[in-house]
Design a protein around this motif. Structure first.
Motif, PDB file in Angstrom:
ATOM      1  N   ALA A 192       0.816  -1.201  -0.126  1.00 17.43           N
ATOM      2  CA  ALA A 192       0.095   0.045   0.095  1.00 17.43           C
ATOM      3  C   ALA A 192       0.786   1.208  -0.082  1.00 17.43           C
ATOM      4  CB  ALA A 192      -0.983   0.140   1.130  1.00 17.43           C
ATOM      5  N   SER A 193       1.925   1.241   0.470  1.00 11.76           N
ATOM      6  CA  SER A 193       2.989   2.316   0.800  1.00 11.76           C
ATOM      7  C   SER A 193       3.846   2.572  -0.583  1.00 11.76           C
ATOM      8  CB  SER A 193       3.814   2.169   1.939  1.00 11.76           C
ATOM      9  OG  SER A 193       2.939   2.048   3.210  1.00 11.76           O
ATOM     10  N   VAL A 194       4.270   1.882  -0.897  1.00 13.85           N
ATOM     11  CA  VAL A 194       5.280   1.913  -2.072  1.00 13.85           C
ATOM     12  C   VAL A 194       4.600   2.485  -3.430  1.00 13.85           C
ATOM     13  CG1 VAL A 194       6.877   0.604  -3.731  1.00 13.85           C
ATOM     14  CG2 VAL A 194       6.940   0.151  -1.302  1.00 13.85           C
ATOM     15  N   PRO A 195       3.347   1.720  -3.741  1.00 18.84           N
ATOM     16  CA  PRO A 195       2.917   2.469  -5.043  1.00 18.84           C
ATOM     17  C   PRO A 195       2.368   3.980  -4.863  1.00 18.84           C
ATOM     18  CG  PRO A 195       1.836   0.468  -4.673  1.00 18.84           C
ATOM     19  CD  PRO A 195       2.693   0.654  -3.485  1.00 18.84           C
ATOM     20  N   TYR A 196       2.200   4.118  -3.717  1.00 15.64           N
ATOM     21  CA  TYR A 196       1.623   5.729  -3.345  1.00 15.64           C
ATOM     22  C   TYR A 196       2.717   6.523  -3.766  1.00 15.64           C
ATOM     23  CZ  TYR A 196      -0.421   9.512  -0.698  1.00 15.64           C
ATOM     24  OH  TYR A 196      -0.822  10.836  -0.444  1.00 15.64           O
ATOM     25  N   VAL A 197       3.925   6.145  -2.997  1.00 12.86           N
ATOM     26  CA  VAL A 197       5.201   6.702  -3.238  1.00 12.86           C
ATOM     27  C   VAL A 197       5.459   7.229  -4.550  1.00 12.86           C
ATOM     28  CG1 VAL A 197       7.741   6.952  -2.796  1.00 12.86           C
ATOM     29  CG2 VAL A 197       6.191   6.352  -0.976  1.00 12.86           C
ATOM     30  N   PHE A 198       5.552   6.085  -5.726  1.00 13.99           N
ATOM     31  CA  PHE A 198       5.776   6.021  -6.806  1.00 13.99           C
ATOM     32  C   PHE A 198       4.728   6.940  -7.510  1.00 13.99           C
ATOM     33  CE2 PHE A 198       7.873   1.583  -6.797  1.00 13.99           C
ATOM     34  CZ  PHE A 198       9.000   2.349  -6.359  1.00 13.99           C
ATOM     35  N   ASP A 199       3.499   6.979  -7.148  1.00 16.07           N
ATOM     36  CA  ASP A 199       2.575   7.961  -7.697  1.00 16.07           C
ATOM     37  C   ASP A 199       2.772   9.539  -7.395  1.00 16.07           C
ATOM     38  OD1 ASP A 199       1.288   5.877  -8.724  1.00 16.07           O
ATOM     39  OD2 ASP A 199      -0.285   5.725  -7.480  1.00 16.07           O
ATOM     40  N   LEU A 200       3.256   9.690  -6.499  1.00 14.99           N
ATOM     41  CA  LEU A 200       3.589  11.013  -5.623  1.00 14.99           C
ATOM     42  C   LEU A 200       4.733  11.438  -6.622  1.00 14.99           C
ATOM     43  CD1 LEU A 200       3.041  11.111  -1.863  1.00 14.99           C
ATOM     44  CD2 LEU A 200       1.639  12.495  -3.673  1.00 14.99           C
ATOM     45  N   GLU A 201       5.615  10.557  -6.727  1.00 11.69           N
ATOM     46  CA  GLU A 201       6.928  11.137  -7.383  1.00 11.69           C
ATOM     47  C   GLU A 201       6.507  11.562  -8.714  1.00 11.69           C
ATOM     48  OE1 GLU A 201       9.526   7.695  -6.926  1.00 11.69           O
ATOM     49  OE2 GLU A 201      10.647   8.686  -5.451  1.00 11.69           O
ATOM     50  N   ALA A 202       5.689  10.494  -9.548  1.00  9.92           N
ATOM     51  CA  ALA A 202       5.459  10.967 -10.945  1.00  9.92           C
ATOM     52  C   ALA A 202       4.748  12.106 -10.688  1.00  9.92           C
ATOM     53  CB  ALA A 202       4.383   9.728 -11.422  1.00  9.92           C
ATOM     54  N   SER A 203       3.774  12.432  -9.789  1.00 14.74           N
ATOM     55  CA  SER A 203       2.784  13.590  -9.936  1.00 14.74           C
ATOM     56  C   SER A 203       3.697  14.653  -9.670  1.00 14.74           C
ATOM     57  CB  SER A 203       1.921  13.472  -8.662  1.00 14.74           C
ATOM     58  OG  SER A 203       1.286  14.576  -8.304  1.00 14.74           O
ATOM     59  N   TYR A 204       4.670  14.985  -8.896  1.00 15.54           N
ATOM     60  CA  TYR A 204       5.498  16.350  -8.790  1.00 15.54           C
ATOM     61  C   TYR A 204       6.562  16.303  -9.836  1.00 15.54           C
ATOM     62  CZ  TYR A 204       9.786  13.879  -6.514  1.00 15.54           C
ATOM     63  OH  TYR A 204      10.791  13.244  -6.324  1.00 15.54           O
ATOM     64  N   LYS A 205       6.912  15.249 -10.459  1.00 13.71           N
ATOM     65  CA  LYS A 205       7.806  15.397 -11.403  1.00 13.71           C
ATOM     66  C   LYS A 205       7.013  16.080 -12.937  1.00 13.71           C
ATOM     67  CE  LYS A 205      11.180  11.883 -10.539  1.00 13.71           C
ATOM     68  NZ  LYS A 205      11.886  10.378 -10.617  1.00 13.71           N
ATOM     69  N   ALA A 206       5.737  15.409 -12.928  1.00 18.77           N
ATOM     70  CA  ALA A 206       4.973  16.066 -14.127  1.00 18.77           C
ATOM     71  C   ALA A 206       4.604  17.534 -13.711  1.00 18.77           C
ATOM     72  CB  ALA A 206       3.613  15.302 -14.212  1.00 18.77           C
ATOM     73  N   LYS A 207       4.674  18.086 -12.378  1.00 20.62           N
ATOM     74  CA  LYS A 207       4.167  19.283 -12.252  1.00 20.62           C
ATOM     75  C   LYS A 207       5.217  20.181 -12.316  1.00 20.62           C
ATOM     76  CE  LYS A 207       0.695  18.366  -8.984  1.00 20.62           C
ATOM     77  NZ  LYS A 207      -0.150  18.415  -7.433  1.00 20.62           N
ATOM     78  N   GLU A 208       6.633  19.368 -12.280  1.00 18.92           N
ATOM     79  CA  GLU A 208       7.600  20.337 -12.565  1.00 18.92           C
ATOM     80  C   GLU A 208       8.048  20.651 -14.152  1.00 18.92           C
ATOM     81  OE1 GLU A 208      10.845  18.675  -8.982  1.00 18.92           O
ATOM     82  OE2 GLU A 208      10.834  17.566 -10.861  1.00 18.92           O
ATOM     83  N   LYS A 209       7.374  19.730 -14.724  1.00 17.74           N
ATOM     84  CA  LYS A 209       7.546  19.877 -15.974  1.00 17.74           C
ATOM     85  C   LYS A 209       6.405  21.186 -16.437  1.00 17.74           C
ATOM     86  CE  LYS A 209       8.944  15.723 -17.870  1.00 17.74           C
ATOM     87  NZ  LYS A 209       8.569  14.247 -18.590  1.00 17.74           N
ATOM     88  N   LEU A 247       5.820  23.472 -14.483  1.00 23.00           N
ATOM     89  CA  LEU A 247       6.154  24.599 -13.633  1.00 23.00           C
ATOM     90  C   LEU A 247       7.182  25.282 -14.771  1.00 23.00           C
ATOM     91  CD1 LEU A 247       6.488  26.645 -11.460  1.00 23.00           C
ATOM     92  CD2 LEU A 247       8.469  24.957 -10.449  1.00 23.00           C
ATOM     93  N   GLU A 248       7.806  24.796 -15.464  1.00 23.17           N
ATOM     94  CA  GLU A 248       9.032  25.118 -16.499  1.00 23.17           C
ATOM     95  C   GLU A 248       8.138  25.874 -17.613  1.00 23.17           C
ATOM     96  OE1 GLU A 248      11.290  21.898 -18.033  1.00 23.17           O
ATOM     97  OE2 GLU A 248      12.615  21.481 -16.137  1.00 23.17           O
ATOM     98  N   HIS A 249       6.941  25.227 -18.015  1.00 24.48           N
ATOM     99  CA  HIS A 249       6.294  25.957 -18.957  1.00 24.48           C
ATOM    100  C   HIS A 249       5.696  27.192 -18.352  1.00 24.48           C
ATOM    101  CE1 HIS A 249       3.114  26.343 -22.239  1.00 24.48           C
ATOM    102  NE2 HIS A 249       2.302  26.564 -21.078  1.00 24.48           N
ATOM    103  N   TYR A 250       5.106  27.522 -17.338  1.00 24.18           N
ATOM    104  CA  TYR A 250       4.780  28.474 -16.589  1.00 24.18           C
ATOM    105  C   TYR A 250       5.900  29.588 -16.718  1.00 24.18           C
ATOM    106  CZ  TYR A 250       0.624  26.339 -15.179  1.00 24.18           C
ATOM    107  OH  TYR A 250      -0.716  25.551 -15.154  1.00 24.18           O
ATOM    108  N   MET A 251       7.131  29.109 -16.390  1.00 22.38           N
ATOM    109  CA  MET A 251       8.178  29.965 -16.066  1.00 22.38           C
ATOM    110  C   MET A 251       8.545  30.499 -17.408  1.00 22.38           C
ATOM    111  SD  MET A 251       9.072  30.074 -12.909  1.00 22.38           S
ATOM    112  CE  MET A 251      10.577  30.922 -12.945  1.00 22.38           C
ATOM    113  N   ASP A 252       8.460  29.712 -18.340  1.00 26.64           N
ATOM    114  CA  ASP A 252       8.996  30.344 -19.650  1.00 26.64           C
ATOM    115  C   ASP A 252       7.770  31.340 -20.434  1.00 26.64           C
ATOM    116  OD1 ASP A 252      11.241  28.675 -19.856  1.00 26.64           O
ATOM    117  OD2 ASP A 252      10.103  27.002 -20.955  1.00 26.64           O
ATOM    118  N   LYS A 253       6.544  31.015 -19.836  1.00 29.87           N
ATOM    119  CA  LYS A 253       5.669  31.722 -20.460  1.00 29.87           C
ATOM    120  C   LYS A 253       5.468  33.164 -19.572  1.00 29.87           C
ATOM    121  CE  LYS A 253       0.528  31.863 -20.855  1.00 29.87           C
ATOM    122  NZ  LYS A 253      -0.725  31.213 -20.579  1.00 29.87           N
ATOM    123  N   LEU A 254       6.183  33.225 -18.382  1.00 33.69           N
ATOM    124  CA  LEU A 254       6.425  34.326 -17.679  1.00 33.69           C
ATOM    125  C   LEU A 254       7.256  35.419 -18.121  1.00 33.69           C
ATOM    126  CD1 LEU A 254       4.999  35.718 -15.145  1.00 33.69           C
ATOM    127  CD2 LEU A 254       6.807  34.728 -13.826  1.00 33.69           C
TER     128      LEU A 254
END
Length: 247
Positions: free
Chosen positions: A128-145, A147-154
């Motif tokens: 129950a713990s490991v997949p949740y960690v992987f999902d969170l990692e995938a989530s914040y990595k996607a958000k980082e991308k 965020l780069e788009h928002y920074m470029d737009k800014l």
């Protein structure tokens, strides 16, 4: 005037004890036999004692760590079971019986069933713990991308101040979300790294202690004390009788 005969009370008692020295033999023997017999009647029928120590690891589920719950489960196999759970997550299972083979087999069955349940719970928590960690990692990595788009737009020329403020607000919220998810991942990774599996530490069956040596020692001590008390009482009665007969 006649000189009254001087009495040496201690010497008289020592002579009296010596004349009745058989009391110091018979009474301790009787009390020893009595106490040893009572203790054996209470403890001698236990036969064998089986003991097992199981480490629960990181499992804290009440069904698997509560002494009352565990005893209720184990009593289905053998009612003569006692369970103690220490604060260090060690479970001590004690089983008594007349037959060594039965004690060993029942204890083996209890430990096997208990370890199986612990191991299943361990796998559930880990799965129950490991997949949740992987999902969170995938989530914040996607958000980082994103965020780069928002920074470029800014950095591009934005036509109106409201568009600039909206983009800035999106960047702040995304950064906060990334930081929060990273903190959760870091915390859960630490928990998982210290997540300990259950383990059977020790399991043995020994002859039950009948406390024979202790009961013999107690019987002898009590016998000697009782012999002294009886002889002192008898000496006192004899002296009293002589005194009143003299009158």
């Amino acid at each position: 005037m006649t000189e009254e005969k001087k009495r040496f009370v201690l010497y008289e008692y020592l002579l009296y004890f010596w004349k009745h020295k058989n009391y110091f033999l018979l009474i301790p023997i009787l009390t020893t036999l009595l106490i040893a017999g009572v203790v054996y009647a209470l403890k001698g029928n236990d036969g064998y004692t089986g003991t097992a120590f199981v480490y629960t690891g990181s499992i804290e589920t009440p069904d698997l760590t509560s002494p009352k719950n565990l005893e209720a489960d184990f009593e289905k196999i053998n009612p003569k079971v006692d369970v103690f759970v220490s604060g260090k997550r060690n479970v001590k299972i004690t089983l008594k019986g007349k037959s060594k083979a039965k004690v060993e087999n029942d204890l083996k069955e209890m430990v096997s069933e208990y370890y199986k349940r612990l191991d299943e719970q361990y796998d559930k928590q880990l799965v129950a713990s490991v997949p949740y960690v992987f999902d969170l990692e995938a989530s914040y990595k996607a958000k980082e991308k994103v965020l780069e788009h928002y920074m470029d737009k800014l950095e591009e020329q934005i036509s109106t101040p409201s568009q600039y403020n909206d983009t800035k607000e999106l960047i702040i919220k995304t950064e906060e979300s990334i930081a929060e998810e990273k903190a959760i991942v870091h915390r859960m990774m630490g928990t998982i790294s210290f997540f300990e599996p259950p383990e059977v530490l020790n399991k043995e069956t020994t002859k039950a202690d009948t406390y024979l040596k202790e009961s013999i020692a107690a019987g002898l001590i009590l016998g000697f004390v009782l012999a002294f008390a009886i002889l002192i009482l008898l000496k006192y009665i004899e002296d009293a009788r002589r005194y009143y007969n003299k009158d």
